[in-house]
Design an enzyme around this catalytic site. Structure first.
Site, PDB file in Angstrom:
ATOM      1  N   LYS A 117     -18.115  -6.011 -11.613  1.00 17.76           N
ATOM      2  CA  LYS A 117     -16.832  -6.382 -12.225  1.00 17.76           C
ATOM      3  C   LYS A 117     -16.142  -7.323 -11.240  1.00 17.76           C
ATOM      4  O   LYS A 117     -15.483  -6.869 -10.304  1.00 17.76           O
ATOM      5  CB  LYS A 117     -15.982  -5.128 -12.471  1.00 17.76           C
ATOM      6  CG  LYS A 117     -15.042  -5.223 -13.667  1.00 17.76           C
ATOM      7  CD  LYS A 117     -14.064  -6.377 -13.634  1.00 17.76           C
ATOM      8  CE  LYS A 117     -12.848  -6.069 -12.775  1.00 17.76           C
ATOM      9  NZ  LYS A 117     -11.937  -7.256 -12.715  1.00 17.76           N
ATOM     10  N   GLU A 192     -13.520  -0.365   0.494  1.00 20.30           N
ATOM     11  CA  GLU A 192     -13.183  -1.305   1.557  1.00 20.30           C
ATOM     12  C   GLU A 192     -11.796  -1.824   1.210  1.00 20.30           C
ATOM     13  O   GLU A 192     -11.645  -2.690   0.356  1.00 20.30           O
ATOM     14  CB  GLU A 192     -14.232  -2.422   1.576  1.00 20.30           C
ATOM     15  CG  GLU A 192     -14.472  -2.989   2.952  1.00 20.30           C
ATOM     16  CD  GLU A 192     -13.507  -4.088   3.243  1.00 20.30           C
ATOM     17  OE1 GLU A 192     -12.385  -3.758   3.719  1.00 20.30           O
ATOM     18  OE2 GLU A 192     -13.827  -5.244   2.995  1.00 20.30           O
ATOM     19  N   CYS A 226      -8.851  -9.177   4.344  1.00 17.59           N
ATOM     20  CA  CYS A 226      -8.539  -7.761   4.554  1.00 17.59           C
ATOM     21  C   CYS A 226      -8.300  -7.448   6.027  1.00 17.59           C
ATOM     22  O   CYS A 226      -7.468  -6.623   6.352  1.00 17.59           O
ATOM     23  CB  CYS A 226      -9.637  -6.883   3.972  1.00 17.59           C
ATOM     24  SG  CYS A 226     -11.285  -7.316   4.548  1.00 17.59           S
ATOM     25  N   GLU A 323       0.901  -4.607   4.280  1.00 22.78           N
ATOM     26  CA  GLU A 323      -0.060  -5.710   4.147  1.00 22.78           C
ATOM     27  C   GLU A 323       0.542  -6.771   3.231  1.00 22.78           C
ATOM     28  O   GLU A 323       0.877  -6.495   2.081  1.00 22.78           O
ATOM     29  CB  GLU A 323      -1.374  -5.205   3.554  1.00 22.78           C
ATOM     30  CG  GLU A 323      -2.413  -6.311   3.412  1.00 22.78           C
ATOM     31  CD  GLU A 323      -3.752  -5.814   2.885  1.00 22.78           C
ATOM     32  OE1 GLU A 323      -3.769  -5.117   1.859  1.00 22.78           O
ATOM     33  OE2 GLU A 323      -4.783  -6.129   3.507  1.00 22.78           O
TER      34      GLU A 323
HETATM   35  P1  NAP Z   1      -6.779  -5.140  -6.754  1.00 23.68           P
HETATM   36  O1  NAP Z   1      -5.904  -4.882  -7.939  1.00 23.68           O
HETATM   37  O2  NAP Z   1      -7.133  -4.017  -5.886  1.00 23.68           O
HETATM   38  O3  NAP Z   1      -8.118  -5.858  -7.327  1.00 23.68           O
HETATM   39  C1  NAP Z   1      -9.417  -5.729  -6.797  1.00 23.68           C
HETATM   40  C2  NAP Z   1     -10.433  -5.580  -7.918  1.00 23.68           C
HETATM   41  O4  NAP Z   1     -10.208  -4.335  -8.590  1.00 23.68           O
HETATM   42  C3  NAP Z   1     -10.325  -6.649  -9.003  1.00 23.68           C
HETATM   43  O5  NAP Z   1     -11.616  -6.917  -9.523  1.00 23.68           O
HETATM   44  C4  NAP Z   1      -9.450  -5.972 -10.038  1.00 23.68           C
HETATM   45  O6  NAP Z   1      -9.560  -6.534 -11.319  1.00 23.68           O
HETATM   46  C5  NAP Z   1      -9.998  -4.567  -9.984  1.00 23.68           C
HETATM   47  N1  NAP Z   1      -9.107  -3.543 -10.530  1.00 23.68           N
HETATM   48  C6  NAP Z   1      -7.755  -3.585 -10.656  1.00 23.68           C
HETATM   49  N2  NAP Z   1      -7.284  -2.450 -11.228  1.00 23.68           N
HETATM   50  C7  NAP Z   1      -8.372  -1.660 -11.442  1.00 23.68           C
HETATM   51  C8  NAP Z   1      -8.549  -0.371 -12.016  1.00 23.68           C
HETATM   52  N3  NAP Z   1      -7.522   0.356 -12.459  1.00 23.68           N
HETATM   53  N4  NAP Z   1      -9.800   0.126 -12.100  1.00 23.68           N
HETATM   54  C9  NAP Z   1     -10.855  -0.573 -11.642  1.00 23.68           C
HETATM   55  N5  NAP Z   1     -10.754  -1.807 -11.121  1.00 23.68           N
HETATM   56  C10 NAP Z   1      -9.520  -2.352 -11.008  1.00 23.68           C
HETATM   57  O7  NAP Z   1      -6.156  -6.278  -5.872  1.00 23.68           O
HETATM   58  P2  NAP Z   1      -5.182  -7.464  -6.392  1.00 23.68           P
HETATM   59  O8  NAP Z   1      -4.218  -6.997  -7.439  1.00 23.68           O
HETATM   60  O9  NAP Z   1      -6.031  -8.604  -6.759  1.00 23.68           O
HETATM   61  O10 NAP Z   1      -4.395  -7.766  -5.068  1.00 23.68           O
HETATM   62  C11 NAP Z   1      -3.268  -6.968  -4.729  1.00 23.68           C
HETATM   63  C12 NAP Z   1      -3.254  -6.708  -3.239  1.00 23.68           C
HETATM   64  O11 NAP Z   1      -4.442  -6.010  -2.853  1.00 23.68           O
HETATM   65  C13 NAP Z   1      -3.267  -7.929  -2.357  1.00 23.68           C
HETATM   66  O12 NAP Z   1      -2.018  -8.506  -2.239  1.00 23.68           O
HETATM   67  C14 NAP Z   1      -3.807  -7.365  -1.082  1.00 23.68           C
HETATM   68  O13 NAP Z   1      -2.791  -6.744  -0.365  1.00 23.68           O
HETATM   69  C15 NAP Z   1      -4.804  -6.343  -1.538  1.00 23.68           C
HETATM   70  N6  NAP Z   1      -6.211  -6.859  -1.547  1.00 23.68           N
HETATM   71  C16 NAP Z   1      -7.055  -6.465  -0.565  1.00 23.68           C
HETATM   72  C17 NAP Z   1      -8.349  -6.959  -0.552  1.00 23.68           C
HETATM   73  C18 NAP Z   1      -9.329  -6.567   0.517  1.00 23.68           C
HETATM   74  O14 NAP Z   1     -10.226  -7.338   0.830  1.00 23.68           O
HETATM   75  N7  NAP Z   1      -9.246  -5.389   1.091  1.00 23.68           N
HETATM   76  C19 NAP Z   1      -8.788  -7.846  -1.527  1.00 23.68           C
HETATM   77  C20 NAP Z   1      -7.897  -8.212  -2.533  1.00 23.68           C
HETATM   78  C21 NAP Z   1      -6.616  -7.697  -2.521  1.00 23.68           C
HETATM   79  P3  NAP Z   1      -8.624  -7.762 -11.779  1.00 23.68           P
HETATM   80  O15 NAP Z   1      -8.032  -8.375 -10.589  1.00 23.68           O
HETATM   81  O16 NAP Z   1      -9.593  -8.660 -12.468  1.00 23.68           O
HETATM   82  O17 NAP Z   1      -7.590  -7.216 -12.701  1.00 23.68           O
END
Ligand code: NAP
Ligand code: MG
Length: 419
Positions: A117, A192, A226, A323
């Site tokens: 996904k 992660e 991250c 973060e």
């Molecule tokens: P996120 O919501 O955690 O998204 C990561 C992945 O999980 C995406 O593929 C997302 O899909 C999916 N996802 C979201 N809700 C889910 C659910 N309920 N069940 C299963 N999968 C789900 O991250 P984001 O909204 O893109 O970013 C928000 C914050 O997360 C950032 O500002 C940052 O602080 C943090 N982040 C951390 C990392 C890291 O490398 N550790 C990476 C990205 C973000 P969709 O995005 O397609 O909806």
């Protein structure tokens, strides 16, 4: 799981060759989706190639072990590893192919089938990789990609009873939700998550060498990393020179279109992410911090934010604790080694930490004081495929890369054979 280990190894190597042959095309797709500088996208693909090659070699090294039951050779007892089953790979947008490679290569090496996904903003490179994976000889049906949003496609995957394992990279909040969703069938979970990684610069550090490394540690990929080194602490003798050096470094970075060869800093992923980052800047100012460079959106088309440095911040401020996932750095003074645990280990995360000093004795002691899965001394962000990557505390569960990364896709079976 029915494909012999030797053949799996050949297929993984074939994937690496195809990724290398298509690296320029894949890098361009990544930039169109994500906005990162093209040189960075291309560099990350070298890491993807390396990862498939590392795990290609691992396929034929899935050794078991035997036990000495000590009963006149009446028993032959041994343990083997078997694929955990169907693995759901949920990937974020900040380094789509790099993140996917860290999961897909060991999953296939282990003999798992996967459902990927990708993040909705950055699905294209994953779809192209999936075509190359088929071309390399992975049997149809083994690697599946389901695009869509997290709350729809992602949630369906993490709640599904026929999915045996989820490997997730992304936010702490969604990570917690995945742990809850996994309770349905107690699927295995690797997480992660993020970080608020501290970087300590001691008085004796080589300032000229440290400045560009500390700068890249927060500003690379516009801080959407991250393990970004987002809070810097410097001893009193060096703090002013360090701030001056970092400001000069930040001002010199070329912000622009990721497809332009000279660009060092691309835009943020979305309007929402830019709003979130600018909201943090506003909160930092409201709580009494001082912006010494940046702090504003850049002009033009795209979600750009100028590399930003705060001074005058305190430990209780939101921009020091949370973060941000943007190009925002706080620099504060610290006294010495005995302050490291209190400062460095504050908060829920424990992903990365940086140390800059010429004193190996100080570095060696400091390393052991920090609750972090990755500690960099006089460097930042370097990784090797053979070493585990992941976090202490709420930065995650389990590790990617190395033998640990493979183990995450394996079940262990102990066998007792009475002769
Ligand atoms: P996120 O919501 O955690 O998204 C990561 C992945 O999980 C995406 O593929 C997302 O899909 C999916 N996802 C979201 N809700 C889910 C659910 N309920 N069940 C299963 N999968 C789900 O991250 P984001 O909204 O893109 O970013 C928000 C914050 O997360 C950032 O500002 C940052 O602080 C943090 N982040 C951390 C990392 C890291 O490398 N550790 C990476 C990205 C973000 P969709 O995005 O397609 O909806
Ligand atoms: Mg989200």
């Amino acid at each position: 799981r029915g494909t012999p280990a030797k053949r799996r190894g050949e297929i993984l190597w074939a994937i690496s060759d195809l990724v290398l042959a298509h690296a320029d095309e894949l890098a361009r797709i990544e930039v169109l989706d994500n906005g990162m500088p093209i040189a960075m996208a291309r560099g990350l693909l070298d890491g993807v190639v390396e990862g498939f090659r590392y795990f290609a070699g691992a396929c034929t090294r899935l050794h078991g072990r035997t036990a000495d039951m000590g009963e006149d050779l009446e028993y032959h007892a041994f343990a083997v590893s078997e694929p955990v089953g169907v693995a759901g790979l949920v990937v974020p947008w900040n380094g789509p192919l790099a993140s996917l490679g860290n999961k897909l290569a060991p999953a296939l090496a282990a003999g798992c089938s996967v459902v990927v996904k990708p993040a909705e903003q950055t699905s294209l490179s994953t779809l192209r990789l999936a075509e190359l994976v088929l071309e390399a000889g992975v049997p149809p049906g083994v690697v599946n990609v389901v695009t869509g949003t997290g709350p729809a496609a992602g949630a369906a995957l993490v709640h599904h009873d026929d999915v045996d394992k989820i490997s997730f990279t992304g936010s702490l909040e969604v990570g917690r939700g995945i742990v809850a969703a996994s309770a349905g069938n107690l699927k295995r979970v690797t997480l992660e998550l993020g970080g608020k990684s501290p970087v300590f610069v001691f008085d004796d550090a080589d300032l000229d060498a440290a400045v560009p490394v500390v700068g890249a540690g927060i500003f690379a990929n516009s801080g959407q990393v991250c393990f970004a080194g987002s809070r810097v602490y410097a001893q009193p003798g060096i703090v002013d020179d360090l701030v001056a050096g970092l400001v000069e470094h930040a001002k010199g970075l070329r912000v622009g279109n990721g497809l332009d060869a000279g660009t060092q800093i691309g835009p943020l992923i979305s309007e929402r992410q830019r709003a979130r980052v600018l909201d943090y800047v506003a909160s930092g100012l409201a709580e009494g911090g001082e912006v010494v460079t940046g702090g504003v959106a850049s002009g033009g088309v795209g979600y750009f934010v100028e590399p930003t440095i705060f001074t005058g911040t305190r430990a209780d401020m939101r921009i020091v604790r949370e973060e941000i996932f943007g190009p925002v750095l706080t620099v504060m003074p610290f006294g010495g080694l005995d302050e490291l645990p209190g400062i460095g280990n504050a908060g829920p995360y424990g992903l990365g930490a940086g140390l800059f000093t010429r004193d190996l004795g100080v570095a060696h002691r400091a390393v052991r004081l920090l609750d972090a899965g990755n500690v960099w001394v006089n460097c930042y962000g370097r990784r090797d495929r053979s070493l585990p990557f992941g976090g202490f505390k709420q930065s995650g569960w389990g590790r990617e890369n190395g033998p640990e990364g493979l183990d995450a896709y394996l079940e262990k079976k102990s066998v007792y054979l009475h002769l």
